[in-house]
Design an enzyme around this catalytic site. Sequence first.
Site, PDB file in Angstrom:
ATOM      1  N   CYS A 279       0.804  -1.228   0.000  1.00  0.00           N
ATOM      2  CA  CYS A 279       0.000   0.000   0.000  1.00  0.00           C
ATOM      3  C   CYS A 279       0.832   1.271   0.000  1.00  0.00           C
ATOM      4  O   CYS A 279       0.541   2.213  -0.742  1.00  0.00           O
ATOM      5  CB  CYS A 279      -0.985  -0.015   1.169  1.00  0.00           C
ATOM      6  SG  CYS A 279      -0.229  -0.066   2.802  1.00  0.00           S
ATOM      7  N   HIS A 338      -2.750   1.169   6.711  1.00  0.00           N
ATOM      8  CA  HIS A 338      -3.028   1.237   5.282  1.00  0.00           C
ATOM      9  C   HIS A 338      -2.731   2.659   4.825  1.00  0.00           C
ATOM     10  O   HIS A 338      -2.898   3.621   5.583  1.00  0.00           O
ATOM     11  CB  HIS A 338      -4.477   0.862   4.972  1.00  0.00           C
ATOM     12  CG  HIS A 338      -4.781   0.819   3.510  1.00  0.00           C
ATOM     13  ND1 HIS A 338      -4.034   0.083   2.623  1.00  0.00           N
ATOM     14  CD2 HIS A 338      -5.727   1.455   2.769  1.00  0.00           C
ATOM     15  CE1 HIS A 338      -4.514   0.250   1.405  1.00  0.00           C
ATOM     16  NE2 HIS A 338      -5.543   1.082   1.462  1.00  0.00           N
ATOM     17  N   ASP A 361      -7.466   5.499  -3.717  1.00  0.00           N
ATOM     18  CA  ASP A 361      -6.685   4.378  -3.196  1.00  0.00           C
ATOM     19  C   ASP A 361      -6.193   3.509  -4.344  1.00  0.00           C
ATOM     20  O   ASP A 361      -6.964   2.737  -4.917  1.00  0.00           O
ATOM     21  CB  ASP A 361      -7.542   3.555  -2.231  1.00  0.00           C
ATOM     22  CG  ASP A 361      -6.718   2.546  -1.447  1.00  0.00           C
ATOM     23  OD1 ASP A 361      -5.554   2.314  -1.825  1.00  0.00           O
ATOM     24  OD2 ASP A 361      -7.237   1.990  -0.469  1.00  0.00           O
TER      25      ASP A 361
END
Length: 629
Positions: A279, A338, A361
Amino acid sequence: MDQVATLQLESVDLQISRNNREHHTQEMGVKRLTVRRGQLFYLRLSFSRPFQSQSDHITFVAETGPKPSELLGTRATFFLTRVRPGNVWSASDFTIDSNSLHVSLFTPANAVIGHYILKIEISQGQGHSVTYPLGTFILLFNPWSPEDDVYLPSEILLQEYVMQDYGFVYKGHERFITSWPWNYGQFEEDIIDICFEILNKSLHYLKNPAKDCSQRNDVVYVCRVVSAMINSNDDNGVLQGNWSEDYSEGVSPLEWNGSVAILRQWSARGGQPVKYGQCWVFASVMCTVMRCLGVPTRVVSNFRSAHNVDRNLTIDTYYDRNAEMLSTQKRDKIWNFHVWNECWMIRKDLPPGYNGWQVLDPTPQQTSSGSPEERAVFMKASRKMLGPQRASSPFLDLLESGGLRDEPAQLQLHLARIPEWGQDLQLLLRIRRVPDSTHPQGPIGLVVRFCAQALLHGGGTRKPLWRHTVRVNLDFGKETQWPLLLPHSNYRSKLTDEKLIRVSGIAEVEETGRSMLVLKDISLEPPHLSIEVSERAEVGKALRVHVTLTNTLMVALSSCTMVLEGSGLVNGQITKDLGTLVAGHTLQIQLDLYPTKAGPRQLQVLISSNEVKEIKGYKDIFVTAAGAP
């Protein structure tokens, strides 16, 4: 009356140095004209004779994309005028100096971004026209322009979220947050071309190149395309994700220092996904691309990040009576952390009130409703749905009402000293007897069974690496402390590269059989890296760098490799093999750098070994211009 000689173009001065400086693109270099939409830039055209505005007619043509079209907004024709007509393509405010024509060109604040070809058509009266190429330029979003959808009215924020080419990514665990230096490098000379190469390899472009280019005036569209292209789930995106702990076919996500090496590798290999990312790597690379294109962008970290797939708003974790955290087939997870992006923009496609930071994202977890690239989640909409404080649910209400707190004892696990990888871990169990409905004041006996497991990034665990049992008798109102030792030999070869351990304990009340859970997540600190430089850094002059690493561990660090990176300080990367660093010994490295850019810079240093992958350090360096006093 003598016929006037035909006007011919002899030379063009794109005034790259001036234009790039005024458009905040000078960091990209002075070899190419790079400007931002919604802002004037300047040209000087030299002709075979003085320009005569009454009889000489000049038409400017700007084109971008594979099939330029005025209907699609990828081709513009505009004439020379005295006064700029508004938010449209124009050439105005011209002055004549002998055989030279000085002219101001304006691109509208909603123009398509991309590589443009600029040319002029010269005609006299009704005669034949001749076309001359003026050159090429790159057009970007303009967060300094009030008319642009990415306008950000704060110079401080513009410097941080557009101009700053280095920063920090926050990783780790909610109680052990670490800042990782990252080289965004959005102004390195070839990065702008790679950014447009990314757009040109998207599924949208491959399906209909002309239409895709025509939509690049829309920042929402561009953000969604980039978000999909940073990962390789649906296309030949930049990065391939890997959460398996086996990185033998590529590079561990922990071993990247910045975005530049990743983007260059992707481009050099013809768009083959780079192995590997997680991530924080996906988000950092997207930050580089969006800042390069002119969109204010930041990297955001969230700790104990729940990923609820079945939408029941609960995530269950199971432990057996020996305190071992059990695996589950559910896809629900609570990630240790995250990382995603936020981009600043006006949302003309939404009702009023949704402008500002928009969440995107690029990590490939699950697609949102609609087409696969639409992974954007918009922060203000979430706040409006959940309310200003929090969302309410029966489970949250139960937690806050104290319905789970009627226990006969309070248990806490503490670290007795800083947890360093390679050292024995010392913990302290604190137990305090408190009244409860079953045993309001009497003594109790406790059996506390402990289990330690390697904690994975996705919130799961490996098999137990340490077990221990403690028996305690506790009188009402009393408190006791019990030391615990987790030897290095137990965890040495059993952790992931992130060096996280979950210590869990199940305390069973002997009189009733009732159980209580106590948890402690531990992030092991790597050895400390020291970086020192000579007092003054100047463009073009040698800058001596001293890197020092002392192995404070109980074991040797084998196959050590050092990688240095830093835009404006290092051209690409510098890699050195350092061999083995014996326990208790110190490694000292000296090398000279030759800075290429003035201003604030950051040097990132990564030393990795077979035992520890992420010994990172950084040094902020201010570089003066060449010859500055």
